[in-house]
Design an enzyme around this catalytic site. Structure first.
Site, PDB file in Angstrom:
ATOM      1  CG  HIS A  62      -1.825  -1.130   1.328  1.00  0.00           C
ATOM      2  ND1 HIS A  62      -2.215  -1.657   2.524  1.00  0.00           N
ATOM      3  CD2 HIS A  62      -2.434  -1.871   0.376  1.00  0.00           C
ATOM      4  CE1 HIS A  62      -3.040  -2.670   2.309  1.00  0.00           C
ATOM      5  NE2 HIS A  62      -3.178  -2.829   1.009  1.00  0.00           N
ATOM      6  CE  LYS A  71       1.191   2.935   5.763  1.00  0.00           C
ATOM      7  NZ  LYS A  71       0.715   1.762   5.002  1.00  0.00           N
ATOM      8  CE1 TYR A 131      -1.107   1.763   9.205  1.00  0.00           C
ATOM      9  CE2 TYR A 131      -1.521  -0.348  10.273  1.00  0.00           C
ATOM     10  CZ  TYR A 131      -1.877   0.616   9.353  1.00  0.00           C
ATOM     11  OH  TYR A 131      -2.987   0.450   8.578  1.00  0.00           O
ATOM     12  CG  ASP A 168      -4.282  -5.704  -0.296  1.00  0.00           C
ATOM     13  OD1 ASP A 168      -4.437  -4.506  -0.614  1.00  0.00           O
ATOM     14  OD2 ASP A 168      -3.980  -6.064   0.848  1.00  0.00           O
TER      15      ASP A 168
END
Length: 179
Positions: A62, A71, A131, A168
Site C-alpha cells: 500500500h 509509518k 502503526y 489487494d
C-alpha cells in the site's frame, strides 16, 4: 533506542531499550523527541492503527498519492514479515525492497518514510500489528502494487498462496503503478 539503517535510504530499524525483571518488562514504545533526534526527521504522527490478521494474510503493498504516509510499525502479538518498497522515482534505491521479521519478542519497529509502499505477511497463527502514520488515511489517494510483482521479486516466506483482501488481489504491476 538503537537505530539501524537498512539497504534503503531513510528506512530504519528501531530497537527500544527494554527494562525487564521477574515481574515482566517495560519500554517506551514511542517518544516524539527521541524519535526525531534518532532519525534526523521532524515528522509528527497524526493517526494510530491496529490490525489483527490470521496466519497467511498478506496486506499490501500500500501507498498513497498526494498525501503519502510515513509509518512507524511494530508487532505486539505474533510475527510478520514486513516489507518496504522504494517507489520514490528520484531515489538511488527506486524499485528496491527490504524485508524483515517483526515480532512480539524483540520489540523492533520499522520506520517506513513517506514515499514508500508497505506490506506485511503474517507468519504466526495470528498477529496484532500497530502503526503510527504521518498523514491521515485518504481512500481516494490509496494505491496498491500487487504483492507478487515479478519486477520487484519480493521473496515472501510463503507456503502457498496468501490470503488477500479484494483490493489487494487486484493491485497494479510496479511498472504500471501511478507514482
Amino acid at each position: 533506542m538503537k537505530v539501524t539503517p537498512t539497504a534503503i535510504a531513510d528506512v530504519l530499524v528501531i530497537e527500544p531499550r527494554v527494562f525487564g525483571d521477574s515481574r515482566g518488562f517495560f519500554f517506551e514504545s514511542f517518544n516524539q523527541r527521541d524519535f526525531n533526534a534518532a532519525t534526523g526527521t521532524d515528522f509528527s504522527f497524526v493517526q494510530d492503527n491496529h490490525s489483527r490478521s490470521a496466519k497467511g494474510v498478506l496486506r499490501g503493498l500500500h501507498y498513497q498519492l498526494g498525501q503519502p504516509q510515513g509509518k512507524l510499525v511494530r508487532v505486539v502479538r505474533g510475527a510478520v514479515f514486513d516489507v518496504a518498497v522504494d517507489i520514490r522515482p528520484a531515489s538511488l534505491t527506486f524499485g528496491k525492497w527490504i524485508g524483515l521479521e517483526l515480532n512480539e519478542h524483540d520489540n523492533r519497529q520499522l520506520w517506513v518514510p513517506p514515499g514508500l509502499a508497505h506490506g506485511f505477511l503474517v507468519l504466526s497463527d495470528s498477529a496484532d500489528f500497530l502503526y503510527k502514520t504521518t498523514d491521515y488515511y485518504a481512500p481516494a489517494q490509496e494505491r496498491c502494487i500487487v504483492w507478487n510483482d515479478p519486477t520487484l521479486a519480493i521473496n515472501w516466506p510463503l507456503d502457498g498462496t496468501p490470503t488477500l483482501s479484494s483490493k489487494d488481489s487486484v493491485g497494479q504491476a510496479f511498472k504500471a503503478a501511478a507514482l
